[in-house]
Design a protein around this motif. Structure first.
Motif: not given
Length: 246
Positions: A124-134, A175-184, A226-229
């Motif tokens: 698995x992979x998880x993409x975590x995003x901040x709020x959308x402009x929309x 490939x699967x991250x087996x973790x989280x990718x944060x996007x902001x 807000x974005x983590x490091x």
């Protein structure tokens, strides 16, 4: 690579399909309109047959106490079908700081969704995003009494849906991250200031009153949205995005 995109006709999903197709992938949008129902499981096996990756971009129809059951059922159905069909990678879209806002039913529901994915049988992979402009227009409508908009001074770091979709497509193709990718997004605003910028751009004269209890974001403490490091920082600013909406 064949990538099945659940919720592939929505705001994010349709753009993910476009980015993947532009990169040469076989991206297939799956939704009730073409016979795939995550809540019942109908059409899932056929939709995932031959897929290398499945990405779930569907959303609960409510933000209340009913949302956890939606995410539990839909994730269990998706992962069971993915295992039966030999899908090697499952991806979901979640929210930056989601596990740090226990006061919100919807955020607890998204944490449940993440936990079901992590405990499932598919890499698995998880993409975590901040709020959308929309999403800003909806936030303004939730806390408006007609003549005034009330918003808390909660720090947020929003981004354009296109930037979110591009990040999701990139994770799907890897490939699967087996973790989280944060996007902001590239800028931090307090939510009340963001509201003032949005209203001014629309020529809306209503004042924004800072109210720490207003709306669902009044329950958020600190700068957890807000974005983590380790976050990937998108480039589209809010004002640049607003200029494209006129």
């Amino acid at each position: 690579m064949r990538i099945a995109v659940l919720g592939g006709t929505g705001l994010i999903g349709s753009q993910v399909v476009g980015f993947l197709a532009a990169d040469g992938h076989d991206a297939e949008p799956l939704s009730p309109s073409n016979g795939v129902d995550l809540l019942t499981g109908e059409g899932l096996d056929a939709g995932l047959k031959g897929a290398d990756v499945v990405v779930n971009l569907t959303n609960s129809p409510t933000f209340d106490e009913k949302s956890p059951e939606f995410f539990r059922v839909t994730m269990e159905n998706m992962l069971a079908a993915a295992q039966r069909q030999g899908v090697g990678h499952a991806v979901i879209l979640s929210i930056v700081g989601v596990d740090q806002v226990p006061a919100l039913d919807y955020y607890r529901a998204k944490v449940l969704q993440e936990d079901v994915l992590k405990g499932g049988p598919v890499p698995w992979s998880i993409v975590r995003a901040t709020q959308f402009f929309e999403f800003v227009k909806s936030v303004l409508s939730w806390t408006s009494d007609g003549d005034t908009v009330r918003l808390p001074a909660t720090p947020v770091q929003p981004l354009a849906s296109a930037d979110i979709a591009r990040a999701v497509a990139g994770v799907c193709a890897g490939p699967p991250l087996l973790g989280v990718r944060n996007v902001a997004g590239p800028e931090v605003f307090t939510l009340d200031k963001l509201g003032r910028v949005a209203l001014a751009a629309q020529g809306d004269p209503r004042p924004v009153v800072t109210d720490p209890a207003a709306g669902m974001f009044g329950a958020v403490e600190g700068d957890v949205l807000t974005a983590p490091g380790d976050a990937v920082i998108a480039t589209t600013t809010f004002r640049e995005w607003l200029a494209t909406q006129k």
